[in-house]
Scaffold this motif. Sequence first.
Motif, mmCIF file in Angstrom:
data_model
loop_
_atom_site.group_PDB
_atom_site.id
_atom_site.type_symbol
_atom_site.label_atom_id
_atom_site.label_comp_id
_atom_site.label_asym_id
_atom_site.label_seq_id
_atom_site.Cartn_x
_atom_site.Cartn_y
_atom_site.Cartn_z
ATOM 1 N N GLY A 1 0.803 -1.222 0.000
ATOM 2 C CA GLY A 1 0.000 0.000 0.000
ATOM 3 C C GLY A 1 0.832 1.266 0.000
ATOM 4 N N LEU A 2 2.090 1.161 -0.412
ATOM 5 C CA LEU A 2 3.007 2.302 -0.408
ATOM 6 C C LEU A 2 3.349 2.688 -1.842
ATOM 7 N N ASN A 3 3.470 3.988 -2.104
ATOM 8 C CA ASN A 3 3.713 4.458 -3.462
ATOM 9 C C ASN A 3 5.183 4.804 -3.695
ATOM 10 N N GLU A 4 5.458 5.397 -4.874
ATOM 11 C CA GLU A 4 6.850 5.684 -5.232
ATOM 12 C C GLU A 4 7.489 6.708 -4.294
ATOM 13 N N LYS A 5 6.718 7.686 -3.853
ATOM 14 C CA LYS A 5 7.274 8.668 -2.911
ATOM 15 C C LYS A 5 7.630 7.990 -1.591
ATOM 16 N N ASP A 6 6.768 7.080 -1.138
ATOM 17 C CA ASP A 6 7.073 6.317 0.077
ATOM 18 C C ASP A 6 8.348 5.508 -0.111
ATOM 19 N N LEU A 7 8.494 4.900 -1.289
ATOM 20 C CA LEU A 7 9.686 4.103 -1.589
ATOM 21 C C LEU A 7 10.953 4.930 -1.452
ATOM 22 N N GLY B 1 15.453 6.483 2.093
ATOM 23 C CA GLY B 1 16.341 7.470 2.688
ATOM 24 C C GLY B 1 16.766 7.122 4.099
ATOM 25 N N GLY B 2 16.096 6.134 4.714
ATOM 26 C CA GLY B 2 16.564 5.625 5.992
ATOM 27 C C GLY B 2 17.968 5.053 5.900
ATOM 28 N N HIS B 3 18.406 4.772 4.676
ATOM 29 C CA HIS B 3 19.777 4.283 4.474
ATOM 30 C C HIS B 3 20.805 5.400 4.629
ATOM 31 N N THR B 4 20.356 6.581 5.014
ATOM 32 C CA THR B 4 21.308 7.636 5.350
ATOM 33 C C THR B 4 22.013 7.341 6.670
ATOM 34 N N ILE B 5 21.525 6.344 7.407
ATOM 35 C CA ILE B 5 22.227 5.889 8.612
ATOM 36 C C ILE B 5 22.515 4.394 8.483
ATOM 37 N N GLY B 6 23.597 3.970 9.081
ATOM 38 C CA GLY B 6 23.878 2.544 9.157
ATOM 39 C C GLY B 6 24.880 2.029 8.135
ATOM 40 N N PHE B 7 25.044 0.709 8.144
ATOM 41 C CA PHE B 7 26.034 0.014 7.340
ATOM 42 C C PHE B 7 25.393 -1.168 6.621
ATOM 43 N N ALA B 8 26.079 -1.682 5.611
ATOM 44 C CA ALA B 8 25.640 -2.885 4.912
ATOM 45 C C ALA B 8 26.793 -3.869 4.849
ATOM 46 N N THR C 1 11.847 7.963 -10.498
ATOM 47 C CA THR C 1 12.106 8.448 -9.139
ATOM 48 C C THR C 1 13.271 9.441 -9.064
ATOM 49 N N ASP C 2 13.908 9.701 -10.197
ATOM 50 C CA ASP C 2 15.059 10.616 -10.197
ATOM 51 C C ASP C 2 14.699 11.981 -9.611
ATOM 52 N N TYR C 3 13.503 12.497 -9.966
ATOM 53 C CA TYR C 3 13.137 13.849 -9.552
ATOM 54 C C TYR C 3 13.030 13.962 -8.041
ATOM 55 N N LEU C 4 12.553 12.898 -7.376
ATOM 56 C CA LEU C 4 12.448 12.927 -5.909
ATOM 57 C C LEU C 4 13.825 12.953 -5.267
ATOM 58 N N VAL C 5 14.732 12.168 -5.803
ATOM 59 C CA VAL C 5 16.103 12.178 -5.282
ATOM 60 C C VAL C 5 16.689 13.582 -5.393
ATOM 61 N N LYS C 6 16.489 14.232 -6.535
ATOM 62 C CA LYS C 6 17.019 15.587 -6.722
ATOM 63 C C LYS C 6 16.381 16.574 -5.746
ATOM 64 N N PHE D 1 9.679 11.622 4.812
ATOM 65 C CA PHE D 1 10.065 10.431 5.575
ATOM 66 C C PHE D 1 9.102 10.216 6.732
ATOM 67 N N ALA D 2 8.818 11.281 7.480
ATOM 68 C CA ALA D 2 7.889 11.172 8.612
ATOM 69 C C ALA D 2 6.513 10.725 8.137
ATOM 70 N N ARG D 3 6.034 11.335 7.069
ATOM 71 C CA ARG D 3 4.732 10.983 6.511
ATOM 72 C C ARG D 3 4.698 9.504 6.107
ATOM 73 N N SER D 4 5.747 9.048 5.446
ATOM 74 C CA SER D 4 5.764 7.674 4.938
ATOM 75 C C SER D 4 5.938 6.642 6.040
ATOM 76 N N ILE D 5 6.694 6.973 7.077
ATOM 77 C CA ILE D 5 6.870 5.989 8.144
ATOM 78 C C ILE D 5 5.610 5.891 9.009
ATOM 79 N N ILE D 6 4.860 6.989 9.128
ATOM 80 C CA ILE D 6 3.545 6.915 9.780
ATOM 81 C C ILE D 6 2.637 5.991 8.972
ATOM 82 N N LYS D 7 2.658 6.179 7.659
ATOM 83 C CA LYS D 7 1.854 5.345 6.758
ATOM 84 C C LYS D 7 2.272 3.877 6.844
ATOM 85 N N MET D 8 3.570 3.624 6.846
ATOM 86 C CA MET D 8 4.075 2.256 6.957
ATOM 87 C C MET D 8 3.672 1.627 8.281
#
Length: 317
Positions: free
Chosen positions: A179-185, A190-197, A270-275, A288-295
């Motif tokens: 139930g999540l759209n491209e903006k949510d994606l 963007g949560g990957h702005t923290i942490g490691f892989a 999705t390029d435009y959102l990244v920009k 991010f706040a909006r989408s994580i509430i939705k999630m």
Amino acid sequence: MASRAHIFLQIFFLSALATTAFSLSPDYYANICPEALPTIKKVVEAAVYKERRMGASLLRLHFHDCFVNGCDASNLLDPTPTIDSEKTAVANNNSARGFEVIDQIKAAVDEVCGGPVVSCADILAVAARDSVVALGGPSWEVLLGRRDSTTANRTLANLDIPSPFMDLPALINNFKNQGLNEKDLVALSGGHTIGFAQCRTFRQRIYNASNIDPVFAEERQATCPRTGGDTNLSPLDPTPALFDTAYFNNLVKQRGLLISDQALFNGSSTDYLVKIYTLYPEAFWYDFARSIIKMGNIKPLTGNQGQIRLNCRMVNY
């Protein structure tokens, strides 16, 4: 660009709308246990202060919980003869962490509340928010009142948690199924702005991709050999302990660590959102706040559904 105060007012309004839709409320524990949320915050802040990486780990637990049959703390259950634990799913096995912090939070809130009134699912949701704030990111009102599942589903976890190897169409479809759209994606990625892989999740990209900055690839290859070193860690962006927009800046420079990261900026929809997020950090914070509430509202158990676990790792019997 809107002021930060206006952005947080919008986030509050979104929370109120979601409350009506899902019967969850930011005030759920106000009368039941008013010290619940401050207690969670205190434990999270201590854990993140001790190890900055823990903030990303706690955020990831909430994400991986919600994507498997809703936000019900199913991913915290240990394996038993009747529980096919999600901890052993491909996305979680030997990489999901922070379970001991959730245990500490559960013990602390049960003590201050005089019993088990706070669900493990709500603990995951609040701990994710408090982790983001502790690392310099936005705050939002977490909607509360979830209850805990009595089952887990490793098969579904393998199917529904997005893979680091997915291309953009696969990612869009994966999020759409929740139930999540491209903006949510893009915002939630963007949560990957923290942490490691771990090396095993990005080896294919740094040795085989064509849409990668060669200097960046060489830098990552120094700690991720072609064979071996599968669990060696690399930061997801240059500031892995700070919730900022360096992740999106990296994508524009073809320095996304995972295939699924760079897929968000690769000449497509999705390029435009990244920009936008590189230019306007507060737009990212708001989305991010909006989408994580939705999630957090994906199929919550409420009312008499599920249970409030005594121990987040096991079902009450």
